[in-house]
Write a protein that holds these residues in place. Sequence first.
Motif, PDB file in Angstrom:
ATOM      1  N   UNK A 114      62.857  13.364 -69.821  1.00 24.63           N
ATOM      2  CA  UNK A 114      63.223  14.231 -70.952  1.00 24.63           C
ATOM      3  C   UNK A 114      62.792  15.656 -70.667  1.00 24.63           C
ATOM      4  N   UNK A 115      63.316  16.569 -71.458  1.00 25.49           N
ATOM      5  CA  UNK A 115      62.894  17.965 -71.379  1.00 25.49           C
ATOM      6  C   UNK A 115      62.272  18.369 -72.709  1.00 25.49           C
ATOM      7  N   UNK A 116      61.342  19.272 -72.647  1.00 24.81           N
ATOM      8  CA  UNK A 116      60.642  19.711 -73.852  1.00 24.81           C
ATOM      9  C   UNK A 116      60.536  21.229 -73.829  1.00 24.81           C
ATOM     10  N   UNK A 117      60.986  21.859 -74.896  1.00 23.79           N
ATOM     11  CA  UNK A 117      60.906  23.311 -74.996  1.00 23.79           C
ATOM     12  C   UNK A 117      59.640  23.688 -75.748  1.00 23.79           C
ATOM     13  N   UNK A 118      58.965  24.721 -75.259  1.00 21.61           N
ATOM     14  CA  UNK A 118      57.702  25.146 -75.862  1.00 21.61           C
ATOM     15  C   UNK A 118      57.942  26.472 -76.596  1.00 21.61           C
ATOM     16  N   UNK A 119      58.689  26.425 -77.682  1.00 19.26           N
ATOM     17  CA  UNK A 119      58.948  27.653 -78.419  1.00 19.26           C
ATOM     18  C   UNK A 119      57.918  27.894 -79.504  1.00 19.26           C
ATOM     19  N   UNK A 120      57.611  26.883 -80.274  1.00 19.12           N
ATOM     20  CA  UNK A 120      56.759  27.080 -81.435  1.00 19.12           C
ATOM     21  C   UNK A 120      55.454  26.308 -81.368  1.00 19.12           C
ATOM     22  N   UNK A 121      55.060  25.876 -80.189  1.00 21.09           N
ATOM     23  CA  UNK A 121      53.819  25.113 -80.050  1.00 21.09           C
ATOM     24  C   UNK A 121      52.630  26.069 -80.179  1.00 21.09           C
ATOM     25  N   UNK A 122      51.865  25.981 -81.259  1.00 18.18           N
ATOM     26  CA  UNK A 122      50.757  26.922 -81.453  1.00 18.18           C
ATOM     27  C   UNK A 122      49.629  26.729 -80.437  1.00 18.18           C
ATOM     28  N   UNK A 123      49.580  25.585 -79.767  1.00 25.35           N
ATOM     29  CA  UNK A 123      48.532  25.350 -78.778  1.00 25.35           C
ATOM     30  C   UNK A 123      48.900  25.881 -77.393  1.00 25.35           C
ATOM     31  N   UNK A 124      50.173  26.204 -77.193  1.00 26.22           N
ATOM     32  CA  UNK A 124      50.614  26.708 -75.893  1.00 26.22           C
ATOM     33  C   UNK A 124      50.214  28.170 -75.733  1.00 26.22           C
ATOM     34  N   UNK A 125      49.795  28.556 -74.532  1.00 23.83           N
ATOM     35  CA  UNK A 125      49.487  29.965 -74.310  1.00 23.83           C
ATOM     36  C   UNK A 125      50.737  30.825 -74.460  1.00 23.83           C
ATOM     37  N   UNK A 126      50.562  32.069 -74.780  1.00 25.11           N
ATOM     38  CA  UNK A 126      51.683  32.987 -75.021  1.00 25.11           C
ATOM     39  C   UNK A 126      52.641  33.037 -73.832  1.00 25.11           C
ATOM     40  N   UNK A 127      52.124  33.022 -72.608  1.00 25.82           N
ATOM     41  CA  UNK A 127      52.983  33.120 -71.420  1.00 25.82           C
ATOM     42  C   UNK A 127      53.848  31.874 -71.223  1.00 25.82           C
ATOM     43  N   UNK A 128      53.491  30.747 -71.843  1.00 25.57           N
ATOM     44  CA  UNK A 128      54.253  29.500 -71.679  1.00 25.57           C
ATOM     45  C   UNK A 128      55.328  29.346 -72.736  1.00 25.57           C
ATOM     46  N   UNK A 129      55.253  30.081 -73.817  1.00 26.17           N
ATOM     47  CA  UNK A 129      56.240  29.918 -74.889  1.00 26.17           C
ATOM     48  C   UNK A 129      57.622  30.353 -74.425  1.00 26.17           C
ATOM     49  N   UNK A 130      58.610  29.570 -74.794  1.00 26.21           N
ATOM     50  CA  UNK A 130      59.978  29.837 -74.378  1.00 26.21           C
ATOM     51  C   UNK A 130      60.365  29.124 -73.093  1.00 26.21           C
ATOM     52  N   UNK A 149      57.862  22.567 -64.330  1.00 22.57           N
ATOM     53  CA  UNK A 149      58.770  23.624 -64.719  1.00 22.57           C
ATOM     54  C   UNK A 149      60.045  23.479 -63.901  1.00 22.57           C
ATOM     55  N   UNK A 150      61.125  24.043 -64.408  1.00 24.94           N
ATOM     56  CA  UNK A 150      62.420  23.921 -63.735  1.00 24.94           C
ATOM     57  C   UNK A 150      62.375  24.493 -62.322  1.00 24.94           C
ATOM     58  N   UNK A 151      61.605  25.542 -62.110  1.00 28.60           N
ATOM     59  CA  UNK A 151      61.541  26.178 -60.790  1.00 28.60           C
ATOM     60  C   UNK A 151      60.916  25.264 -59.734  1.00 28.60           C
ATOM     61  N   UNK A 152      60.238  24.202 -60.150  1.00 27.04           N
ATOM     62  CA  UNK A 152      59.576  23.279 -59.227  1.00 27.04           C
ATOM     63  C   UNK A 152      60.408  22.042 -58.912  1.00 27.04           C
ATOM     64  N   UNK A 153      61.673  22.015 -59.400  1.00 21.88           N
ATOM     65  CA  UNK A 153      62.544  20.857 -59.215  1.00 21.88           C
ATOM     66  C   UNK A 153      63.859  21.268 -58.591  1.00 21.88           C
ATOM     67  N   UNK A 154      64.425  20.377 -57.790  1.00 18.67           N
ATOM     68  CA  UNK A 154      65.750  20.558 -57.214  1.00 18.67           C
ATOM     69  C   UNK A 154      66.615  19.377 -57.666  1.00 18.67           C
ATOM     70  N   UNK A 155      67.677  19.654 -58.378  1.00 18.06           N
ATOM     71  CA  UNK A 155      68.580  18.611 -58.863  1.00 18.06           C
ATOM     72  C   UNK A 155      69.356  18.029 -57.704  1.00 18.06           C
ATOM     73  N   UNK A 156      69.370  16.696 -57.583  1.00 19.93           N
ATOM     74  CA  UNK A 156      70.050  16.042 -56.454  1.00 19.93           C
ATOM     75  C   UNK A 156      71.380  15.422 -56.818  1.00 19.93           C
ATOM     76  N   UNK A 157      71.549  14.906 -58.032  1.00 19.18           N
ATOM     77  CA  UNK A 157      72.830  14.284 -58.390  1.00 19.18           C
ATOM     78  C   UNK A 157      73.606  15.229 -59.290  1.00 19.18           C
TER      79      UNK A 157
END
Length: 67
Positions: A23-39, A58-66
């Motif tokens: 699954x994927x999870x977006x960190x837009x409104x998580x109050x526990x996430x640091x400011x640099x991680x939001x979005x 993070x997406x930058x650490x993955x390469x889609x294969x299929x």
Amino acid sequence: GDLVRITRASIGVPVNSLGLVLRERQIFDDPLAPECARGKVIWEVQMLDCVQRTRRYLERDLELLNV
């Protein structure tokens, strides 16, 4: 889920390891996430090795294969 290759090594997970996106999870409104991680989007990936484990990347650490 999509099959992905890990492009950044981490403890216990070498570069070029394979995983399945659960699954994927977006960190837009998580109050526990640091400011640099939001979005950002975090991908939960189950590793395809002999030990069943789930890691988050993070997406930058993955390469889609299929495509």
